[in-house]
Write a protein that holds these residues in place. Structure first.
Motif, PDB file in Angstrom:
ATOM      1  N   ASP A 174      44.878  31.662  29.481  1.00  8.58           N
ATOM      2  CA  ASP A 174      44.409  32.801  30.445  1.00  8.58           C
ATOM      3  C   ASP A 174      42.887  32.672  30.372  1.00  8.58           C
ATOM      4  OD1 ASP A 174      43.879  34.932  31.634  1.00  8.58           O
ATOM      5  OD2 ASP A 174      44.624  36.474  30.105  1.00  8.58           O
ATOM      6  N   MET A 213      36.219  39.206  32.800  1.00  6.22           N
ATOM      7  CA  MET A 213      36.713  38.727  31.439  1.00  6.22           C
ATOM      8  C   MET A 213      36.815  39.795  30.605  1.00  6.22           C
ATOM      9  SD  MET A 213      34.386  35.182  31.305  1.00  6.22           S
ATOM     10  CE  MET A 213      35.581  34.510  30.075  1.00  6.22           C
ATOM     11  N   ARG A 214      37.649  39.790  29.471  1.00  2.00           N
ATOM     12  CA  ARG A 214      37.999  40.670  28.361  1.00  2.00           C
ATOM     13  C   ARG A 214      37.550  40.171  27.267  1.00  2.00           C
ATOM     14  NH1 ARG A 214      40.312  45.171  28.669  1.00  2.00           N
ATOM     15  NH2 ARG A 214      41.099  44.889  30.727  1.00  2.00           N
ATOM     16  N   VAL A 215      36.670  40.905  26.329  1.00  2.00           N
ATOM     17  CA  VAL A 215      36.344  40.669  24.942  1.00  2.00           C
ATOM     18  C   VAL A 215      36.911  41.860  24.150  1.00  2.00           C
ATOM     19  CG1 VAL A 215      34.601  40.133  23.313  1.00  2.00           C
ATOM     20  CG2 VAL A 215      34.385  39.144  25.448  1.00  2.00           C
ATOM     21  N   ASN A 264      39.507  31.461  25.160  1.00  2.00           N
ATOM     22  CA  ASN A 264      40.314  30.227  25.623  1.00  2.00           C
ATOM     23  C   ASN A 264      39.542  29.343  26.095  1.00  2.00           C
ATOM     24  OD1 ASN A 264      42.703  31.510  24.822  1.00  2.00           O
ATOM     25  ND2 ASN A 264      43.170  32.509  26.724  1.00  2.00           N
ATOM     26  N   LYS A 274      40.915  34.601  31.533  1.00  3.90           N
ATOM     27  CA  LYS A 274      40.237  35.971  31.313  1.00  3.90           C
ATOM     28  C   LYS A 274      39.765  36.253  30.013  1.00  3.90           C
ATOM     29  CE  LYS A 274      42.783  38.253  35.443  1.00  3.90           C
ATOM     30  NZ  LYS A 274      43.234  36.739  35.733  1.00  3.90           N
ATOM     31  N   LEU A 275      40.115  35.551  28.824  1.00  6.17           N
ATOM     32  CA  LEU A 275      39.851  35.795  27.501  1.00  6.17           C
ATOM     33  C   LEU A 275      38.893  34.784  27.233  1.00  6.17           C
ATOM     34  CD1 LEU A 275      43.646  36.295  26.076  1.00  6.17           C
ATOM     35  CD2 LEU A 275      41.959  37.948  26.919  1.00  6.17           C
TER      36      LEU A 275
END
Length: 461
Positions: A433, A300-302, A439, A435-436
């Motif tokens: 998405d 996941m991306r932050v 969301n 991965k965010l």
């Protein structure tokens, strides 16, 4: 849909202590006659490093990975020279991965290859027949350390519970009247301990993944086993014909059982009163569509940070929800709130003048029974791990113990810590998405024994 005119390549990176890049490739076959396409496949364009694994259907033959091949073709020779230049070697054992529908011949057009550092930790084998002319290649890679085992969260199997023994156990544990000096917390701890002890003894738990509705049908299992057995025995035109017939029969049985199971599902599950979300999840699972779950190990991306481990994701979610919460803990504000709360001990109620009548009166057993009847079943438990099904099967003594804790809390204003705690579960937003971090929306799972619902239903409260 595969393109017959171009080579397709896709890659995925498995993030671990030593990340591994997996390159999947499909090169369409070019026939020797009546085929005007020009072969421009060049393996030198593929990425190469010590932790890269190349797999795919290259439609190339060479004795290095195909024991039934006596003379390599042009693409096979090109791939073998490239493997030698970069210091790689095939992982294939030489066993055939394909049975031709036209001729019944067996060959290995599929290739798996990597460098020596990764090869010593890798084992190649063939998987079971899945109904295609190709057999799947199974590649196992040992990690530098033992990976954490995935543990699915266990759930109460209410359909297998012995509710009679559960109710009797709760009645026996709570039969003796508690001392009057017990606090609200002590009363509820006594009640919840009795329920949890009875639950462990008489309600089983499980974490089995639900199979597809038709996958365990005996007729489908028999047809699939016959197809796999026929494939293992292919060695001449007659045995090839038996395999193709078994393959056709397995496909027909699977389609027929799937349609019948779907009709049964529509006439039973969809005709019942249920939530739209549950129906949507069932249909997605039936069609094999992508679900809304975040896979273990999926990054996941932050911002510019990439989160890989479960601990990193949990900390990021906690920080995200703490920044948007309207109830952020602040010691200075908490002290002022406690001082104002202490003043309420001397406050006169405008409705009952502290006589505890009307809407301020203790809850009755009839109100508790009505609230239990209105409680929705099949809901996830809160931190106390007590479900509505357990409360619904309580006997009169156990209901009295719960009612005593609720009325003590109603009178003193003391709220048990189990009612103030919640399990926060991030739920992905639809068509977003996953991965965010932004969301996801938080869902708070609280105790089903909280008396807030009872207060809201009482007139004047």
């Amino acid at each position: 849909m595969r393109s017959p005119h171009t080579t397709e390549v896709c890659g995925v990176r498995i993030l671990d202590q030593s990340p591994i890049d997996i390159i999947n490739i499909y090169r369409p076959p070019i026939r020797a006659t009546n085929d005007e396409r020009e072969d421009r496949f060049d393996p030198r364009c593929l990425p190469v490093n010590r932790q890269t694994l190349l797999v795919g259907d290259v439609n190339a033959h060479h004795p290095a990975w195909d024991r039934n091949c006596d003379l390599e073709d042009a693409v096979g020779d090109r791939l073998d020279c490239w493997l030698e230049d970069v210091g790689w070697s095939p992982l294939n054992s030489g066993d055939p991965t394909l049975i031709s529908y036209r001729t019944g011949g067996q060959s290995a057009p599929d290739l798996a290859a990597c460098g020596p550092e990764l090869a010593v930790r890798t084992r190649w084998s063939l998987g079971p027949d899945l109904g295609s002319d190709h057999l799947p290649m199974v590649i196992e890679i040992r990690g530098v350390s033992d990976p954490p085992q995935r543990r699915r969260k266990t759930r109460w199997a209410h359909h297998r519970a012995d509710w009679k023994k559960f109710s009797d156990s709760c009645e026996e544990a709570l039969r003796e009247a508690p001392p009057e000096e017990l606090s609200t917390q002590q009363l509820y701890t006594r009640f919840s301990t009795a329920l949890q002890t009875a639950s462990k003894a008489h309600i089983p738990k499980g974490a089995r993944r639900d199979p597809k509705p038709w996958a365990l049908h005996p007729e489908v299992q028999r047809a699939v086993e016959e197809r796999r057995a026929a494939r293992r025995e292919v060695h001449d035109p007659e045995s090839k014909a038996r395999w193709l017939e078994a393959k056709r029969r397995a496909a027909e049985v699977t389609e027929r059982v799937t349609q019948q199971s779907y009709r049964d599902f529509v006439s039973t599950e969809l005709n019942q009163s249920t939530s739209v979300g549950r129906v949507s999840r069932l249909l997605k699972k039936w069609e094999g569509a992508e679900d809304d779950e975040q896979r273990d190990g999926e990054a996941m991306r932050v911002g510019n940070r990439l989160l890989v481990t479960a601990e990193e994701k949990a900390n990021a979610f906690a920080h995200q929800y703490a920044t948007v919460s309207r109830q952020v803990r602040a010691p200075k504000i908490d002290r002022a709130t406690r001082r104002r709360t202490q003043q309420f001990d001397h406050y006169n109620c405008a409705d009952c003048q502290n006589a505890r009548t009307g809407c301020c009166s203790p809850f009755s057993e009839e109100e508790l029974v009505l609230a239990i009847q209105r409680t929705q079943l099949r809901k996830s438990p809160g931190p106390d791990n007590i479900t509505p099904e357990m409360i619904k099967h309580l006997g009169p003594v156990a209901r009295g113990a719960l009612l005593k804790a609720i009325n003590r809390s109603w009178k003193t204003g003391e709220v048990p810590r189990e009612w103030r705690a919640a399990t926060i579960v991030p739920i992905p937003k639809a068509n977003k998405d996953k991965k965010l971090l932004a969301n996801y929306r938080p869902i708070a799972l609280t105790s089903c024994n909280s008396w807030n619902a009872n207060c809201e239903r009482r007139p004047g409260s």
